[in-house]
Design a protein around this motif. Structure first.
Motif, PDB file in Angstrom:
ATOM      1  N   THR B 140      40.991  13.875  29.318  1.00  0.00           N
ATOM      2  CA  THR B 140      40.603  14.919  28.373  1.00  0.00           C
ATOM      3  C   THR B 140      39.232  14.632  27.765  1.00  0.00           C
ATOM      4  OG1 THR B 140      42.938  14.997  27.836  1.00  0.00           O
ATOM      5  CG2 THR B 140      41.482  16.250  26.424  1.00  0.00           C
ATOM      6  N   GLY B 141      39.000  13.368  27.433  1.00  0.00           N
ATOM      7  CA  GLY B 141      37.724  12.992  26.835  1.00  0.00           C
ATOM      8  C   GLY B 141      36.550  13.254  27.769  1.00  0.00           C
ATOM      9  N   MET B 142      36.727  12.913  29.030  1.00  0.00           N
ATOM     10  CA  MET B 142      35.660  13.158  30.019  1.00  0.00           C
ATOM     11  C   MET B 142      35.394  14.647  30.155  1.00  0.00           C
ATOM     12  SD  MET B 142      36.891  10.667  33.051  1.00  0.00           S
ATOM     13  CE  MET B 142      36.873   8.898  32.951  1.00  0.00           C
ATOM     14  N   LYS B 143      36.496  15.420  30.157  1.00  0.00           N
ATOM     15  CA  LYS B 143      36.339  16.872  30.273  1.00  0.00           C
ATOM     16  C   LYS B 143      35.568  17.409  29.068  1.00  0.00           C
ATOM     17  CE  LYS B 143      40.359  17.996  33.083  1.00  0.00           C
ATOM     18  NZ  LYS B 143      41.779  18.250  33.038  1.00  0.00           N
ATOM     19  N   GLN B 144      35.909  16.910  27.889  1.00  0.00           N
ATOM     20  CA  GLN B 144      35.224  17.344  26.672  1.00  0.00           C
ATOM     21  C   GLN B 144      33.728  17.097  26.775  1.00  0.00           C
ATOM     22  OE1 GLN B 144      35.834  18.940  23.948  1.00  0.00           O
ATOM     23  NE2 GLN B 144      37.868  19.392  24.738  1.00  0.00           N
ATOM     24  N   LYS B 145      33.399  15.863  27.169  1.00  0.00           N
ATOM     25  CA  LYS B 145      31.975  15.497  27.248  1.00  0.00           C
ATOM     26  C   LYS B 145      31.246  16.376  28.261  1.00  0.00           C
ATOM     27  CE  LYS B 145      32.436  10.721  25.745  1.00  0.00           C
ATOM     28  NZ  LYS B 145      32.366   9.314  26.136  1.00  0.00           N
ATOM     29  N   THR B 146      31.914  16.616  29.395  1.00  0.00           N
ATOM     30  CA  THR B 146      31.268  17.442  30.423  1.00  0.00           C
ATOM     31  C   THR B 146      31.082  18.875  29.917  1.00  0.00           C
ATOM     32  OG1 THR B 146      32.444  16.100  32.043  1.00  0.00           O
ATOM     33  CG2 THR B 146      31.368  18.070  32.875  1.00  0.00           C
ATOM     34  N   SER B 147      32.098  19.381  29.207  1.00  0.00           N
ATOM     35  CA  SER B 147      31.981  20.733  28.660  1.00  0.00           C
ATOM     36  C   SER B 147      30.854  20.825  27.634  1.00  0.00           C
ATOM     37  CB  SER B 147      33.296  21.146  27.986  1.00  0.00           C
ATOM     38  OG  SER B 147      34.236  21.473  28.963  1.00  0.00           O
ATOM     39  N   ILE B 148      30.751  19.792  26.802  1.00  0.00           N
ATOM     40  CA  ILE B 148      29.669  19.771  25.798  1.00  0.00           C
ATOM     41  C   ILE B 148      28.315  19.766  26.504  1.00  0.00           C
ATOM     42  CG2 ILE B 148      28.565  18.335  24.034  1.00  0.00           C
ATOM     43  CD1 ILE B 148      31.438  17.457  23.220  1.00  0.00           C
ATOM     44  N   ALA B 149      28.201  18.903  27.514  1.00  0.00           N
ATOM     45  CA  ALA B 149      26.940  18.835  28.269  1.00  0.00           C
ATOM     46  C   ALA B 149      26.636  20.181  28.919  1.00  0.00           C
ATOM     47  CB  ALA B 149      27.031  17.742  29.320  1.00  0.00           C
ATOM     48  N   ARG B 150      27.688  20.849  29.394  1.00  0.00           N
ATOM     49  CA  ARG B 150      27.521  22.167  30.019  1.00  0.00           C
ATOM     50  C   ARG B 150      26.944  23.179  29.026  1.00  0.00           C
ATOM     51  NH1 ARG B 150      29.795  26.936  28.757  1.00  0.00           N
ATOM     52  NH2 ARG B 150      31.846  25.996  28.426  1.00  0.00           N
ATOM     53  N   THR B 151      27.432  23.142  27.776  1.00  0.00           N
ATOM     54  CA  THR B 151      26.918  24.109  26.792  1.00  0.00           C
ATOM     55  C   THR B 151      25.495  23.770  26.357  1.00  0.00           C
ATOM     56  OG1 THR B 151      27.871  22.811  25.010  1.00  0.00           O
ATOM     57  CG2 THR B 151      29.182  24.646  25.796  1.00  0.00           C
ATOM     58  N   LEU B 152      25.073  22.496  26.561  1.00  0.00           N
ATOM     59  CA  LEU B 152      23.755  22.084  26.061  1.00  0.00           C
ATOM     60  C   LEU B 152      22.677  22.049  27.137  1.00  0.00           C
ATOM     61  CD1 LEU B 152      24.604  19.183  23.611  1.00  0.00           C
ATOM     62  CD2 LEU B 152      23.877  21.503  23.066  1.00  0.00           C
ATOM     63  N   ILE B 153      23.074  22.262  28.406  1.00  0.00           N
ATOM     64  CA  ILE B 153      22.122  22.049  29.510  1.00  0.00           C
ATOM     65  C   ILE B 153      20.866  22.910  29.355  1.00  0.00           C
ATOM     66  CG2 ILE B 153      23.272  23.706  31.095  1.00  0.00           C
ATOM     67  CD1 ILE B 153      21.746  20.373  32.211  1.00  0.00           C
ATOM     68  N   HIS B 154      21.013  24.103  28.775  1.00  0.00           N
ATOM     69  CA  HIS B 154      19.842  24.985  28.615  1.00  0.00           C
ATOM     70  C   HIS B 154      19.278  24.922  27.197  1.00  0.00           C
ATOM     71  CE1 HIS B 154      23.447  27.130  27.547  1.00  0.00           C
ATOM     72  NE2 HIS B 154      22.786  28.160  27.049  1.00  0.00           N
ATOM     73  N   ASP B 155      19.719  23.916  26.413  1.00  0.00           N
ATOM     74  CA  ASP B 155      19.239  23.693  25.055  1.00  0.00           C
ATOM     75  C   ASP B 155      19.226  24.988  24.229  1.00  0.00           C
ATOM     76  OD1 ASP B 155      18.324  22.221  22.942  1.00  0.00           O
ATOM     77  OD2 ASP B 155      16.205  22.430  23.500  1.00  0.00           O
ATOM     78  N   PRO B 156      20.405  25.573  23.979  1.00  0.00           N
ATOM     79  CA  PRO B 156      20.454  26.858  23.290  1.00  0.00           C
ATOM     80  C   PRO B 156      20.175  26.724  21.788  1.00  0.00           C
ATOM     81  CG  PRO B 156      22.675  26.057  23.694  1.00  0.00           C
ATOM     82  CD  PRO B 156      21.755  25.067  24.328  1.00  0.00           C
ATOM     83  N   ASP B 157      19.684  27.814  21.195  1.00  0.00           N
ATOM     84  CA  ASP B 157      19.409  27.825  19.756  1.00  0.00           C
ATOM     85  C   ASP B 157      20.686  28.033  18.961  1.00  0.00           C
ATOM     86  OD1 ASP B 157      16.723  27.652  20.346  1.00  0.00           O
ATOM     87  OD2 ASP B 157      16.483  29.846  20.457  1.00  0.00           O
ATOM     88  N   VAL B 158      21.646  28.716  19.586  1.00  0.00           N
ATOM     89  CA  VAL B 158      22.867  29.098  18.886  1.00  0.00           C
ATOM     90  C   VAL B 158      24.075  28.472  19.582  1.00  0.00           C
ATOM     91  CG1 VAL B 158      24.349  31.058  18.284  1.00  0.00           C
ATOM     92  CG2 VAL B 158      21.869  31.289  18.127  1.00  0.00           C
ATOM     93  N   MET B 159      24.963  27.902  18.795  1.00  0.00           N
ATOM     94  CA  MET B 159      26.184  27.339  19.379  1.00  0.00           C
ATOM     95  C   MET B 159      27.389  28.086  18.814  1.00  0.00           C
ATOM     96  SD  MET B 159      25.299  24.913  21.436  1.00  0.00           S
ATOM     97  CE  MET B 159      26.887  24.174  21.745  1.00  0.00           C
ATOM     98  N   ILE B 160      28.279  28.498  19.715  1.00  0.00           N
ATOM     99  CA  ILE B 160      29.493  29.181  19.275  1.00  0.00           C
ATOM    100  C   ILE B 160      30.688  28.350  19.728  1.00  0.00           C
ATOM    101  CG2 ILE B 160      30.890  31.273  19.505  1.00  0.00           C
ATOM    102  CD1 ILE B 160      28.309  32.834  19.947  1.00  0.00           C
ATOM    103  N   PHE B 161      31.525  27.966  18.778  1.00  0.00           N
ATOM    104  CA  PHE B 161      32.707  27.161  19.092  1.00  0.00           C
ATOM    105  C   PHE B 161      33.951  27.953  18.727  1.00  0.00           C
ATOM    106  CE2 PHE B 161      29.285  24.219  18.152  1.00  0.00           C
ATOM    107  CZ  PHE B 161      29.386  23.301  19.179  1.00  0.00           C
ATOM    108  N   ASP B 162      34.821  28.171  19.717  1.00  0.00           N
ATOM    109  CA  ASP B 162      36.052  28.906  19.438  1.00  0.00           C
ATOM    110  C   ASP B 162      37.232  27.943  19.535  1.00  0.00           C
ATOM    111  OD1 ASP B 162      37.904  30.850  18.991  1.00  0.00           O
ATOM    112  OD2 ASP B 162      37.865  31.650  21.039  1.00  0.00           O
ATOM    113  N   GLU B 163      37.718  27.526  18.396  1.00  0.00           N
ATOM    114  CA  GLU B 163      38.822  26.559  18.319  1.00  0.00           C
ATOM    115  C   GLU B 163      38.672  25.442  19.357  1.00  0.00           C
ATOM    116  OE1 GLU B 163      42.525  27.931  16.779  1.00  0.00           O
ATOM    117  OE2 GLU B 163      42.141  29.925  17.582  1.00  0.00           O
ATOM    118  N   PRO B 164      37.560  24.721  19.306  1.00  0.00           N
ATOM    119  CA  PRO B 164      37.291  23.751  20.383  1.00  0.00           C
ATOM    120  C   PRO B 164      38.223  22.543  20.358  1.00  0.00           C
ATOM    121  CG  PRO B 164      35.672  23.534  18.643  1.00  0.00           C
ATOM    122  CD  PRO B 164      36.518  24.703  18.274  1.00  0.00           C
ATOM    123  N   THR B 165      38.903  22.297  19.242  1.00  0.00           N
ATOM    124  CA  THR B 165      39.760  21.103  19.170  1.00  0.00           C
ATOM    125  C   THR B 165      41.214  21.417  19.492  1.00  0.00           C
ATOM    126  OG1 THR B 165      40.094  21.478  16.809  1.00  0.00           O
ATOM    127  CG2 THR B 165      38.302  20.006  17.418  1.00  0.00           C
TER     128      THR B 165
END
Lengths: 412, 251
Positions: B140-165
């Protein structure tokens, strides 16, 4: 439409698909093995039939005829049957299938024939029983020939030529090239086979790339990337199409190899068995393997828009499903929809006309039957190709539309 | 920067008729701020965030994300948003690196840039051990990190988190919470939806309480405490949505 994005999606989906064992089985393993397997089954059955025919020399009993050595000797030398001595319980033996037939020759048969008096032969059999039928045919053929010889002899005695009773000769002879005969025997079968593979090849990836993605939660991930939904649909659609055509290509290569190498080899082996049935089997296999190659290429040309249609239809249906399992329950019954027109097309006597040329699947099946027999009706070819393209385009447009519908994509 | 103006989303259900999932919701989030959307299950949090990420189209009203309208400029909005939800999974047959490459390309990045960012993200998130392994075998931890990296790959200005935990254990949830704070510290505009009161208290600069599709109250935590005369977020929430009768006050 952004081709770079479409290609990115396509390349990713293709890589993803080729890493899935289930897709590999449906796309490569099954189509590669099914044709050699089919030929092996045909060969096995033919050899078996030939063996059975050789083993099943019918047993026949002759009643009477002791005072007619001529017909008795001719019957024994002129038929391929086994004779057993007369016995009183012959009826029971026939009923028990120990005897296939009994020939009852009237007394004084030879003498009656010499004098031109009436004589009779009775054949007793087990009506409706296959091998008893074979035995009866053999005996009837003999007596028919024997009777004809008597007629010729009697005519000669009176100084008349044999043509008195047979004024002309009647014969049937095949002059069609072997590939056309092959086309008729097997022509309906080959395209049907392609259509089925085309459909089954697209089935699994279509479900995996739509309902499967929804179920695994990756659909939402990809939807929140900047790629346009149109590009996403096209990338996915091209992947499904590739799987469909890949399946056909695998089966085509496998079929080519099977026919080129295995066909003649097996045919010669079967023909070596020497019996009539074996020879017929060898002819069938040779016919099966001598199809018009140009016609086969044309069949593939007709199957191409069909693959587009299948891929798009499967995409739409699977997209609607919430899970892979739900998609399966929608898609599986569709196989019947594909098989039915294909079977109707493969039936002898169902021929192409303008109305049938507009019925999807059936039209391609019918025109393919013609193409492998070397018949090219350009107007029908154009009509079928055109109409299939229109259906395919409509299905693809529907796929794009469905992908843009929130209630389909986020259906819960 | 996010500005939401009178956002409304109505679903049509054949059996139940129209369902007002989001009704006339308005709020604004500034860069370097975390806006917490607090609500029970079915309150309209996910629909609101899907509207912001342009996964859904609003029935009426609108919103601008990083200066782009969610209705008319969906692609530009998505290119500036990193969306992470419990429901955004990874492609199990791709490796972490391939996942980042795929989303990088879809965001229009050049391969050299993707490689550089992958390297940097793998350093920051400590991903090097599993970067070239397929996601299907991840913890689960590896998946989390990969998902986070996926959302940051294009260095977005806005982050939207929908019940991420949602459904994560404490350690994995803490990774997420730390990551959300880092996003704020880097000056990103953050929207964070949850139904966990403690997360709101720990993370959010501004809290919006959403119930039955309506935004009932919004403000900083001290402001809400003052308004509802309660200290605990849970009590504030209950008072706000009116699920329980107000406590009797001594005369």
């Amino acid at each position: 439409m952004n081709w770079s994005n479409i290609f990115t999606v396509y390349a990713k989906e293709l890589r993803d698909m080729l890493r899935d064992r289930r897709t590999l089985i449906s796309m490569i393993v099954i189509p590669t093995l099914v044709m050699p397997g089919l030929l092996a089954v045909v060969t096995f059955i033919t050899v078996q039939v030939a063996k059975d025919a050789a083993a099943a020399i019918p047993t026949i009993m002759i009643l009477g005829g002791e005072d007619s050595p001529k017909v008795n000797a001719a019957l024994r030398s002129g038929t391929k049957v086994k004779f057993v001595p007369p016995a009183a319980d012959w009826k029971k033996q026939i009923a028990d299938k120990q005897l296939r037939a009994v020939v009852d020759i009237s007394s004084g048969f030879d003498r009656a024939l010499e004098r031109g008096e009436p004589a009779s032969v009775r054949i007793y059999n087990y009506s409706g029983e296959l091998r008893s039928g074979f035995a009866v045919n053999e005996v009837r053929r003999f007596f028919s020939d024997y009777g004809e010889k008597q007629v010729v002899a009697r005519l000669a005695e009176r100084g008349l030529p044999p043509s008195t009773l047979k004024p002309f000769d009647l014969a049937t002879e095949n002059v069609a090239p072997p590939e056309k005969v092959g086309g008729n025997i097997i022509g309906g079968f080959i395209p049907y086979f392609f259509l089925l593979l085309c459909f089954t090849g697209a089935m699994y990836p279509a479900m995996d790339l739509t309902a499967g993605e929804k179920e695994r939660g990756t659909m939402e991930t990809i939807l929140c990337s900047p790629v346009a939904r149109l590009d996403l649909v096209l990338g996915k659609f091209l992947t499904i199409l590739t799987a469909s055509l890949g399946t056909v290509a695998c089966s085509l290569v496998s079929m080519g190899l099977t026919f080129a190498v295995g066909g003649p080899l097996l045919a010669s082996r079967i023909a070596g068995a020497g019996t009539v049935a074996a020879r017929r089997g060898a002819e069938q296999i040779t016919a099966m393997t001598t199809l018009d190659p140009l016609g086969l290429v044309a069949v593939l040309g007709m199957v191409l828009p069909m693959a587009v249609l299948f891929a798009a239809v499967l995409f739409v249906i699977s997209l609607f499903a919430k899970s892979f399992k739900e998609a399966q329950s929608y898609v599986s019954p569709l196989i019947i929809v594909i098989i039915l027109p294909a079977i109707i097309g493969a039936l002898p006597g169902v021929d192409l006309n303008a109305r049938l040329a507009l019925v999807p699947v059936l039209n391609v099946s019918l025109v393919s039957k013609q193409l492998v027999s070397g018949i090219w009706q350009w107007d029908y070819l154009a009509l079928i190709f055109g109409s299939t393209c229109v259906y395919a385009a409509a299905a693809l447009a529907l796929a794009v539309r469905m992908f843009n519908r929130e209630d389909v994509i986020f259906r819960t | 920067m996010i500005e939401v103006r009178h956002l409304t989303k109505t679903f049509r259900d054949r059996k139940r008729g129209p369902i007002h999932a989001v009704e006339d919701v308005s709020f604004a989030v500034a860069p370097g701020q975390i806006y917490g959307l607090l609500g029970a299950n079915g309150a309209g949090k996910t629909t609101t965030l899907r509207l912001l990420a342009t996964l859904l189209q609003p029935t009426s009203g609108t919103a601008t994300v990083a200066g782009y309208d969610v209705v008319t400029a969906g692609e530009q909005v998505r290119a500036r948003v990193g969306f992470l939800a419990a429901s955004t999974a990874l492609y199990s047959r791709l490796t972490a690196r391939e996942t980042l490459q795929y989303f990088g390309r879809l965001n229009g990045l050049a391969d050299s840039e993707i490689a550089a960012r992958t390297q940097r993200l793998a350093d920051e998130l400590d991903m090097h051990d599993f970067l070239d392994r397929r996601c299907e075998k991840f913890s689960t931890g590896m998946k989390q990190k990969t998902s986070i990296a996926r959302t940051l790959i294009h260095d977005p200005d806005v982050m939207i988190f929908d019940e991420p935990t949602l459904g994560l254990d404490i350690m994995a949830a803490r990774t997420i919470v730390r990551f959300v704070r880092e996003c704020r510290d880097r000056g990103k505009t953050v929207v964070y939806s949850t139904h966990i009161m403690s997360e709101v208290e720990k993370l959010c600069d501004v809290v919006g309480i959403i119930h039955d599709g309506r935004l009932l109250a919004a403000g900083t935590l001290p402001e809400l405490r003052e308004r509802y005369h309660e200290r605990e977020m849970e009590e504030i929430f209950v008072r706000c949505v009116g699920a329980e009768p107000p406590r009797l006050r001594p005369a």
